[in-house]
Design a protein around this motif. Structure first.
Motif, PDB file in Angstrom:
ATOM      1  N   LYS A 192       0.827  -1.208   0.000  1.00  0.00           N
ATOM      2  CA  LYS A 192       0.000   0.000   0.000  1.00  0.00           C
ATOM      3  C   LYS A 192       0.860   1.257   0.000  1.00  0.00           C
ATOM      4  N   LEU A 193       1.944   1.234   0.770  1.00  0.00           N
ATOM      5  CA  LEU A 193       2.816   2.391   0.814  1.00  0.00           C
ATOM      6  C   LEU A 193       3.515   2.612  -0.528  1.00  0.00           C
ATOM      7  N   TYR A 194       3.840   1.503  -1.206  1.00  0.00           N
ATOM      8  CA  TYR A 194       4.532   1.602  -2.492  1.00  0.00           C
ATOM      9  C   TYR A 194       3.638   2.232  -3.553  1.00  0.00           C
ATOM     10  N   TYR A 195       2.333   1.906  -3.529  1.00  0.00           N
ATOM     11  CA  TYR A 195       1.412   2.424  -4.538  1.00  0.00           C
ATOM     12  C   TYR A 195       0.716   3.714  -4.106  1.00  0.00           C
ATOM     13  N   PHE A 196       0.918   4.138  -2.868  1.00  0.00           N
ATOM     14  CA  PHE A 196       0.176   5.294  -2.367  1.00  0.00           C
ATOM     15  C   PHE A 196       0.577   6.572  -3.100  1.00  0.00           C
ATOM     16  N   ILE A 197       1.864   6.832  -3.232  1.00  0.00           N
ATOM     17  CA  ILE A 197       2.332   8.080  -3.841  1.00  0.00           C
ATOM     18  C   ILE A 197       1.919   8.189  -5.308  1.00  0.00           C
ATOM     19  N   PRO A 198       2.089   7.125  -6.145  1.00  0.00           N
ATOM     20  CA  PRO A 198       1.594   7.239  -7.538  1.00  0.00           C
ATOM     21  C   PRO A 198       0.098   7.489  -7.626  1.00  0.00           C
ATOM     22  N   TYR A 199      -0.680   6.828  -6.747  1.00  0.00           N
ATOM     23  CA  TYR A 199      -2.123   7.067  -6.748  1.00  0.00           C
ATOM     24  C   TYR A 199      -2.436   8.499  -6.337  1.00  0.00           C
TER      25      TYR A 199
ATOM     26  N   LYS B 225      -0.525  11.145  -6.793  1.00  0.00           N
ATOM     27  CA  LYS B 225      -0.197  12.017  -7.916  1.00  0.00           C
ATOM     28  C   LYS B 225      -1.290  11.957  -8.982  1.00  0.00           C
ATOM     29  N   ALA B 226      -1.796  10.752  -9.236  1.00  0.00           N
ATOM     30  CA  ALA B 226      -2.857  10.607 -10.235  1.00  0.00           C
ATOM     31  C   ALA B 226      -4.114  11.362  -9.819  1.00  0.00           C
ATOM     32  N   LEU B 227      -4.418  11.348  -8.508  1.00  0.00           N
ATOM     33  CA  LEU B 227      -5.592  12.083  -8.032  1.00  0.00           C
ATOM     34  C   LEU B 227      -5.425  13.580  -8.218  1.00  0.00           C
ATOM     35  N   PHE B 228      -4.245  14.115  -7.905  1.00  0.00           N
ATOM     36  CA  PHE B 228      -4.024  15.552  -8.036  1.00  0.00           C
ATOM     37  C   PHE B 228      -4.020  15.990  -9.497  1.00  0.00           C
ATOM     38  N   ARG B 229      -3.753  15.082 -10.417  1.00  0.00           N
ATOM     39  CA  ARG B 229      -3.771  15.413 -11.837  1.00  0.00           C
ATOM     40  C   ARG B 229      -5.146  15.193 -12.455  1.00  0.00           C
ATOM     41  N   ASN B 230      -6.075  14.675 -11.681  1.00  0.00           N
ATOM     42  CA  ASN B 230      -7.423  14.423 -12.184  1.00  0.00           C
ATOM     43  C   ASN B 230      -8.247  15.703 -12.067  1.00  0.00           C
ATOM     44  N   PRO B 231      -8.665  16.305 -13.192  1.00  0.00           N
ATOM     45  CA  PRO B 231      -9.392  17.587 -13.108  1.00  0.00           C
ATOM     46  C   PRO B 231     -10.731  17.474 -12.391  1.00  0.00           C
ATOM     47  N   VAL B 232     -11.428  16.334 -12.579  1.00  0.00           N
ATOM     48  CA  VAL B 232     -12.723  16.174 -11.926  1.00  0.00           C
ATOM     49  C   VAL B 232     -12.556  16.107 -10.412  1.00  0.00           C
ATOM     50  N   TYR B 233     -11.546  15.375  -9.963  1.00  0.00           N
ATOM     51  CA  TYR B 233     -11.298  15.262  -8.520  1.00  0.00           C
ATOM     52  C   TYR B 233     -10.926  16.609  -7.918  1.00  0.00           C
ATOM     53  N   MET B 234     -10.067  17.361  -8.595  1.00  0.00           N
ATOM     54  CA  MET B 234      -9.653  18.660  -8.071  1.00  0.00           C
ATOM     55  C   MET B 234     -10.811  19.652  -8.063  1.00  0.00           C
ATOM     56  N   LEU B 235     -11.677  19.588  -9.074  1.00  0.00           N
ATOM     57  CA  LEU B 235     -12.870  20.440  -9.062  1.00  0.00           C
ATOM     58  C   LEU B 235     -13.779  20.081  -7.892  1.00  0.00           C
ATOM     59  N   PHE B 236     -13.881  18.793  -7.635  1.00  0.00           N
ATOM     60  CA  PHE B 236     -14.707  18.350  -6.504  1.00  0.00           C
ATOM     61  C   PHE B 236     -14.142  18.860  -5.184  1.00  0.00           C
ATOM     62  N   ILE B 237     -12.812  18.847  -5.042  1.00  0.00           N
ATOM     63  CA  ILE B 237     -12.194  19.369  -3.825  1.00  0.00           C
ATOM     64  C   ILE B 237     -12.481  20.860  -3.680  1.00  0.00           C
ATOM     65  N   LEU B 238     -12.353  21.623  -4.777  1.00  0.00           N
ATOM     66  CA  LEU B 238     -12.628  23.059  -4.717  1.00  0.00           C
ATOM     67  C   LEU B 238     -14.090  23.329  -4.382  1.00  0.00           C
ATOM     68  N   ILE B 239     -14.976  22.535  -4.960  1.00  0.00           N
ATOM     69  CA  ILE B 239     -16.408  22.685  -4.665  1.00  0.00           C
ATOM     70  C   ILE B 239     -16.669  22.450  -3.185  1.00  0.00           C
ATOM     71  N   THR B 240     -16.070  21.391  -2.644  1.00  0.00           N
ATOM     72  CA  THR B 240     -16.266  21.066  -1.233  1.00  0.00           C
ATOM     73  C   THR B 240     -15.760  22.182  -0.334  1.00  0.00           C
ATOM     74  N   VAL B 241     -14.590  22.754  -0.677  1.00  0.00           N
ATOM     75  CA  VAL B 241     -14.038  23.849   0.123  1.00  0.00           C
ATOM     76  C   VAL B 241     -14.974  25.062   0.095  1.00  0.00           C
ATOM     77  N   LEU B 242     -15.486  25.402  -1.091  1.00  0.00           N
ATOM     78  CA  LEU B 242     -16.389  26.548  -1.200  1.00  0.00           C
ATOM     79  C   LEU B 242     -17.677  26.316  -0.419  1.00  0.00           C
ATOM     80  N   GLN B 243     -18.228  25.120  -0.531  1.00  0.00           N
ATOM     81  CA  GLN B 243     -19.486  24.838   0.140  1.00  0.00           C
ATOM     82  C   GLN B 243     -19.331  24.864   1.655  1.00  0.00           C
ATOM     83  N   PHE B 244     -18.267  24.247   2.155  1.00  0.00           N
ATOM     84  CA  PHE B 244     -18.094  24.184   3.602  1.00  0.00           C
ATOM     85  C   PHE B 244     -17.726  25.546   4.183  1.00  0.00           C
ATOM     86  N   ASN B 245     -17.009  26.377   3.421  1.00  0.00           N
ATOM     87  CA  ASN B 245     -16.697  27.715   3.897  1.00  0.00           C
ATOM     88  C   ASN B 245     -17.973  28.512   4.134  1.00  0.00           C
ATOM     89  N   ALA B 246     -18.923  28.385   3.219  1.00  0.00           N
ATOM     90  CA  ALA B 246     -20.175  29.135   3.356  1.00  0.00           C
ATOM     91  C   ALA B 246     -21.106  28.489   4.377  1.00  0.00           C
TER      92      ALA B 246
END
Length: 285
Positions: free
Chosen positions: A163-170, A172-193
């Motif tokens: 799990k530790l060996y595959y954690f970092i590549p996974y 990196k793949a998540l941070f490069r995923n535009p849908v995932y990053m948009l979801f994170i930004l949406i969550t931050v905006l919603q919870f802030n308000a």
């Protein structure tokens, strides 16, 4: 003379442990429940089901606010103190509501609602598809049993290394995923308000409009949560109706959340007159 030091109560430990247990029970509902729906529902029906799921998660806090409003109107020692002997009202700063009563009621309801989850099957046939033939299902069961035996032979140390060996590549793949990053930004905006309103609005209503804690909690639940509930429901309905894919949904959600955040941000210009406070805004005279 020195003040006598009273013994401190340790009852807060029970409240902390109760919240930990509640979080352990409630947290898996969303990730595992969403996966359960995605695995066994049609692709076109999945957004609508998810909308219903999120609608239910909003209905709970809505009724929770109503319950909290009712409990806040009751004195903290309800049942052991005669109401005629209480000389203060719910609008008094010294008033303490029956906060513990809501915890007992919610704990009982959570226990009852959790019982049906024990009877959910581990696997279902895909929606719209028939069950597999009996021979095929038997072979699948045998293969799964053999697979479980092989996986059980792995030690915890080997699993941790893998799990530790595959954690970092996974990651990196998540941070490069535009849908995932948009979801994170949406969550931050919603919870802030949303968290800002839930945290400070009750005290704002109490101070500026002279409302009691029970009235403030009731107003927040009535004015905010039903609208969010309707939004979740129709969001899932429109995704099913217009065949919106995940990329389109992420973009729509981001821009709508950003617009809502700007509307909430505009409340900084809503300023009320500061009430006179002796020694702070006016002199004691």
């Amino acid at each position: 003379t020195e003040c006598e030091r009273k013994p401190r109560s340790l009852l807060w430990i029970f409240v902390m442990i109760g919240n930990i247990v509640r979080g352990m029970g409630e947290t898996p509902i969303m990730p595992l429940g969403v996966s359960y729906l995605e695995d066994f529902a049609k692709a076109e029906n999945s957004p609508f089901y998810l909308g219903c799921l999120h609608t239910a998660t909003i209905m709970g806090p809505f009724f929770g606010f109503l319950l909290a409003s009712y409990c806040a109107e009751l004195f903290v020692d309800v049942g052991s103190v005669d109401t005629e002997d209480i000389t203060i009202t719910a609008t008094d700063a010294r008033w303490v509501g029956a906060w513990w009563l809501g915890i007992l009621i919610c704990a009982s309801l959570n226990l009852l609602v959790g019982i049906p989850f024990c009877f959910l099957p581990k696997s279902l046939a895909k929606e719209g598809e028939t069950n597999e033939p009996e021979e095929t299902s038997k072979n699948s069961v045998v293969l799964l049993q053999e697979k479980d035996k092989n996986e059980a032979k792995q030690t915890m140390r080997e699993m941790a290394k893998g799990k530790l060996y595959y954690f970092i590549p996974y990651l990196k793949a998540l941070f490069r995923n535009p849908v995932y990053m948009l979801f994170i930004l949406i969550t931050v905006l919603q919870f802030n308000a949303f968290n800002g309103i839930m945290t400070f609005m009750p005290k704002y209503l109490e101070q500026q409009f002279g409302k009691s804690a029970a009235d403030a909690i009731f107003l927040i639940g009535v004015y905010n949560l039903p609208v969010v509930c309707v939004g979740y429901f129709f969001g899932g309905f429109f995704m099913k109706k217009f065949k919106i894919n995940i990329y389109q949904a992420a973009k729509i959600a981001f821009w709508l959340s950003f617009l809502v955040y700007l509307l909430y941000f505009s409340t900084f210009w809503t300023v009320c007159d500061t009430p006179p406070v002796a020694g702070l805004t006016v002199s004691y005279e």
